[in-house]
Scaffold this motif. Structure first.
Motif, PDB file in Angstrom:
ATOM      1  N   LYS A 220     -14.922  -6.900  45.497  1.00 47.57           N
ATOM      2  CA  LYS A 220     -15.670  -5.965  46.335  1.00 47.57           C
ATOM      3  C   LYS A 220     -15.358  -4.530  45.902  1.00 47.57           C
ATOM      4  O   LYS A 220     -14.214  -4.065  46.059  1.00 47.57           O
ATOM      5  N   PRO A 221     -16.338  -3.822  45.333  1.00 46.27           N
ATOM      6  CA  PRO A 221     -16.091  -2.444  44.877  1.00 46.27           C
ATOM      7  C   PRO A 221     -15.526  -1.539  45.959  1.00 46.27           C
ATOM      8  O   PRO A 221     -14.639  -0.718  45.686  1.00 46.27           O
ATOM      9  N   ALA A 222     -16.006  -1.669  47.199  1.00 41.68           N
ATOM     10  CA  ALA A 222     -15.509  -0.805  48.284  1.00 41.68           C
ATOM     11  C   ALA A 222     -14.025  -1.044  48.529  1.00 41.68           C
ATOM     12  O   ALA A 222     -13.257  -0.096  48.759  1.00 41.68           O
ATOM     13  N   GLU A 223     -13.601  -2.307  48.472  1.00 47.49           N
ATOM     14  CA  GLU A 223     -12.185  -2.633  48.679  1.00 47.49           C
ATOM     15  C   GLU A 223     -11.332  -2.082  47.543  1.00 47.49           C
ATOM     16  O   GLU A 223     -10.240  -1.529  47.771  1.00 47.49           O
ATOM     17  N   ILE A 224     -11.809  -2.236  46.308  1.00 46.55           N
ATOM     18  CA  ILE A 224     -11.070  -1.716  45.152  1.00 46.55           C
ATOM     19  C   ILE A 224     -10.964  -0.192  45.230  1.00 46.55           C
ATOM     20  O   ILE A 224      -9.898   0.388  44.996  1.00 46.55           O
ATOM     21  N   ARG A 225     -12.071   0.461  45.590  1.00 41.42           N
ATOM     22  CA  ARG A 225     -12.066   1.916  45.720  1.00 41.42           C
ATOM     23  C   ARG A 225     -11.036   2.366  46.763  1.00 41.42           C
ATOM     24  O   ARG A 225     -10.274   3.315  46.552  1.00 41.42           O
ATOM     25  N   GLU A 226     -11.009   1.665  47.897  1.00 42.59           N
ATOM     26  CA  GLU A 226     -10.083   2.026  48.969  1.00 42.59           C
ATOM     27  C   GLU A 226      -8.628   1.857  48.529  1.00 42.59           C
ATOM     28  O   GLU A 226      -7.781   2.721  48.801  1.00 42.59           O
ATOM     29  N   LYS A 227      -8.324   0.744  47.840  1.00 44.54           N
ATOM     30  CA  LYS A 227      -6.955   0.483  47.403  1.00 44.54           C
ATOM     31  C   LYS A 227      -6.500   1.507  46.358  1.00 44.54           C
ATOM     32  O   LYS A 227      -5.356   1.983  46.397  1.00 44.54           O
ATOM     33  N   VAL A 228      -7.379   1.826  45.419  1.00 49.05           N
ATOM     34  CA  VAL A 228      -7.023   2.782  44.369  1.00 49.05           C
ATOM     35  C   VAL A 228      -6.796   4.169  44.962  1.00 49.05           C
ATOM     36  O   VAL A 228      -5.834   4.864  44.620  1.00 49.05           O
ATOM     37  N   CYS A 229      -7.661   4.581  45.886  1.00 49.87           N
ATOM     38  CA  CYS A 229      -7.521   5.895  46.504  1.00 49.87           C
ATOM     39  C   CYS A 229      -6.269   5.978  47.383  1.00 49.87           C
ATOM     40  O   CYS A 229      -5.807   7.086  47.707  1.00 49.87           O
ATOM     41  N   GLY A 230      -5.725   4.831  47.747  1.00 44.52           N
ATOM     42  CA  GLY A 230      -4.510   4.823  48.551  1.00 44.52           C
ATOM     43  C   GLY A 230      -3.245   5.021  47.737  1.00 44.52           C
ATOM     44  O   GLY A 230      -2.155   5.197  48.292  1.00 44.52           O
ATOM     45  N   ILE A 231      -3.360   5.006  46.409  1.00 42.80           N
ATOM     46  CA  ILE A 231      -2.194   5.231  45.544  1.00 42.80           C
ATOM     47  C   ILE A 231      -1.844   6.717  45.533  1.00 42.80           C
ATOM     48  O   ILE A 231      -2.723   7.579  45.436  1.00 42.80           O
ATOM     49  N   GLU A 257      -9.704  10.738  39.448  1.00 47.55           N
ATOM     50  CA  GLU A 257      -9.314  12.132  39.641  1.00 47.55           C
ATOM     51  C   GLU A 257      -7.897  12.160  40.219  1.00 47.55           C
ATOM     52  O   GLU A 257      -7.626  11.561  41.266  1.00 47.55           O
ATOM     53  N   ILE A 258      -6.997  12.865  39.521  1.00 48.12           N
ATOM     54  CA  ILE A 258      -5.587  12.914  39.901  1.00 48.12           C
ATOM     55  C   ILE A 258      -5.203  14.349  40.268  1.00 48.12           C
ATOM     56  O   ILE A 258      -5.600  15.311  39.597  1.00 48.12           O
ATOM     57  N   ARG A 259      -4.406  14.474  41.301  1.00 44.33           N
ATOM     58  CA  ARG A 259      -3.940  15.801  41.726  1.00 44.33           C
ATOM     59  C   ARG A 259      -3.007  16.382  40.658  1.00 44.33           C
ATOM     60  O   ARG A 259      -2.219  15.662  40.045  1.00 44.33           O
ATOM     61  N   PRO A 260      -3.067  17.709  40.450  1.00 41.39           N
ATOM     62  CA  PRO A 260      -2.345  18.336  39.320  1.00 41.39           C
ATOM     63  C   PRO A 260      -0.839  18.209  39.375  1.00 41.39           C
ATOM     64  O   PRO A 260      -0.167  18.261  38.349  1.00 41.39           O
ATOM     65  N   GLN A 261      -0.249  18.033  40.553  1.00 40.89           N
ATOM     66  CA  GLN A 261       1.211  17.976  40.648  1.00 40.89           C
ATOM     67  C   GLN A 261       1.781  16.602  40.282  1.00 40.89           C
ATOM     68  O   GLN A 261       3.012  16.418  40.277  1.00 40.89           O
ATOM     69  N   PHE A 262       0.919  15.623  39.968  1.00 38.83           N
ATOM     70  CA  PHE A 262       1.386  14.274  39.652  1.00 38.83           C
ATOM     71  C   PHE A 262       1.240  13.991  38.153  1.00 38.83           C
ATOM     72  O   PHE A 262       0.353  14.519  37.485  1.00 38.83           O
ATOM     73  N   ASP A 263       2.128  13.125  37.663  1.00 34.83           N
ATOM     74  CA  ASP A 263       2.101  12.729  36.253  1.00 34.83           C
ATOM     75  C   ASP A 263       0.951  11.742  36.031  1.00 34.83           C
ATOM     76  O   ASP A 263       0.977  10.629  36.587  1.00 34.83           O
ATOM     77  N   PRO A 264      -0.052  12.087  35.228  1.00 32.23           N
ATOM     78  CA  PRO A 264      -1.212  11.194  35.013  1.00 32.23           C
ATOM     79  C   PRO A 264      -0.823   9.822  34.469  1.00 32.23           C
ATOM     80  O   PRO A 264      -1.400   8.814  34.864  1.00 32.23           O
ATOM     81  N   ALA A 265       0.161   9.793  33.577  1.00 31.78           N
ATOM     82  CA  ALA A 265       0.558   8.512  32.975  1.00 31.78           C
ATOM     83  C   ALA A 265       1.153   7.577  34.022  1.00 31.78           C
ATOM     84  O   ALA A 265       0.860   6.368  34.029  1.00 31.78           O
ATOM     85  N   CYS A 266       1.956   8.128  34.920  1.00 30.02           N
ATOM     86  CA  CYS A 266       2.572   7.305  35.967  1.00 30.02           C
ATOM     87  C   CYS A 266       1.532   6.794  36.963  1.00 30.02           C
ATOM     88  O   CYS A 266       1.566   5.630  37.376  1.00 30.02           O
ATOM     89  N   VAL A 267       0.604   7.678  37.346  1.00 27.23           N
ATOM     90  CA  VAL A 267      -0.439   7.279  38.301  1.00 27.23           C
ATOM     91  C   VAL A 267      -1.323   6.199  37.683  1.00 27.23           C
ATOM     92  O   VAL A 267      -1.670   5.205  38.333  1.00 27.23           O
ATOM     93  N   ARG A 268      -1.658   6.397  36.424  1.00 30.01           N
ATOM     94  CA  ARG A 268      -2.503   5.404  35.744  1.00 30.01           C
ATOM     95  C   ARG A 268      -1.799   4.050  35.662  1.00 30.01           C
ATOM     96  O   ARG A 268      -2.426   3.013  35.856  1.00 30.01           O
TER      97      ARG A 268
END
Length: 299
Positions: A220-231, A257-268
């Protein structure tokens, strides 16, 4: 090839080896009994047996194609076919579904003819052959039932529907033996045909959905979107695409889209771990976009 990819390929090939053994045994059983049922159908003048033999012939073709597809999916990816040959199983399943539709059209035509021009049927012979056919089909169905790829599902539907055909032939034989009314033969052929059409349509639908790269039904795309945005660190996800490479292999691509104060590699890394563990998505392509306050450009 990474260690995870190597393990994934080995697991797929191990499962594929079980699929091939099951298909070989089912093909041998079905081909052997086809000859018996076709001869018995002509001797007893039973349309139920002949239609079931015709369906069994389509089973032989379907199992042979499924066996070929199972071998093809073991081939390694190439530069031209970077995802490998997983969709061979989808094409085989689609072909099997279409063959079932054509077979039912022929059976319905013959059944209509016999409703208006009944043919005497040897009920005892139909009972004997229908019962033996049911045993053969149930053994083949048991060999194929515990497999979840679309190719094996197509073969399983063929064999299962043939088992229903044998039940119909057996029932027709018993009713004809008890009542002497041969019209039971075409009437039960209509019933068997309806069950086959229902199952073959689901096979065709699922094959087309994969070829059209539709979102897999269990994701379910909506569920995946919600889980990813919760990271932590994720601000948004867009351009989300989910599709199937084969019935057991699914892929996802998205812009994160990642907030600038976070490490992109770690978030990914956290997102990939979530997709792999929560949704069993091994093939993921993530475009990381770090929010920045860029000055306007002027000519």
């Amino acid at each position: 090839m990474s260690g995870e990819d190597f393990l994934s390929v080995n697991l797929l090939n191990e499962g594929n080896g079980r699929d091939i053994r099951a298909l070989k045994l089912s093909l041998l059983l079905t081909a052997g009994f086809f000859v018996v049922e076709a001869v018995a159908g002509f001797i007893t003048h039973s349309l139920a047996l002949l239609s079931d033999a015709g369906h069994m012939l389509s089973d032989i073709l379907a199992l042979a194609i499924s066996l070929y597809a199972a071998y093809m999916t073991r081939k390694a990816p190439t530069a031209e076919k970077s995802y490998g040959y997983f969709r061979t199983e989808v094409l085989a399943a689609l072909f099997n579904g279409l063959v079932l539709f054509l077979m039912i059209g022929f059976i319905y035509y013959e059944a209509l003819q016999r409703l208006f021009q009944p043919v005497a049927v040897n009920g005892t012979g139909v009972i004997a052959v229908g019962g033996a056919g049911l045993i053969v089909n149930l053994i083949s169905a048991w060999l194929l039932h515990d497999h979840d790829d679309l190719n094996l599902r197509g073969a399983y539907v063929h064999v299962l529907m043939d088992a229903l055909g044998s039940i119909g032939a057996l029932a027709a034989g018993i009713l004809i033996y008890l009542t002497g009314w041969s019209t039971f033969d075409p009437l039960l052929s209509f019933l068997i045909g309806g069950l086959v059409l229902y199952s073959s349509w689901s096979l065709i639908r699922d094959s087309i959905n994969i070829l059209m790269e539709s979102v897999p039904r269990h994701l379910k795309p909506a569920e995946i979107r919600e889980k990813v945005c919760g990271i932590q660190g994720v601000d948004n996800i867009h351009d989300l695409h989910i599709w199937s490479i084969g019935s057991k292999s699914h892929a996802l691509s998205a812009h994160i889209e990642i907030r600038p104060q976070f490490d992109p590699a770690c978030v990914r890394r956290d997102i990939e771990y979530l997709l792999r563990t929560a949704f069993h998505l091994e093939h993921t392509t993530l475009q990381v976009e770090v929010q920045e306050n860029c000055p306007e450009m002027h000519e």
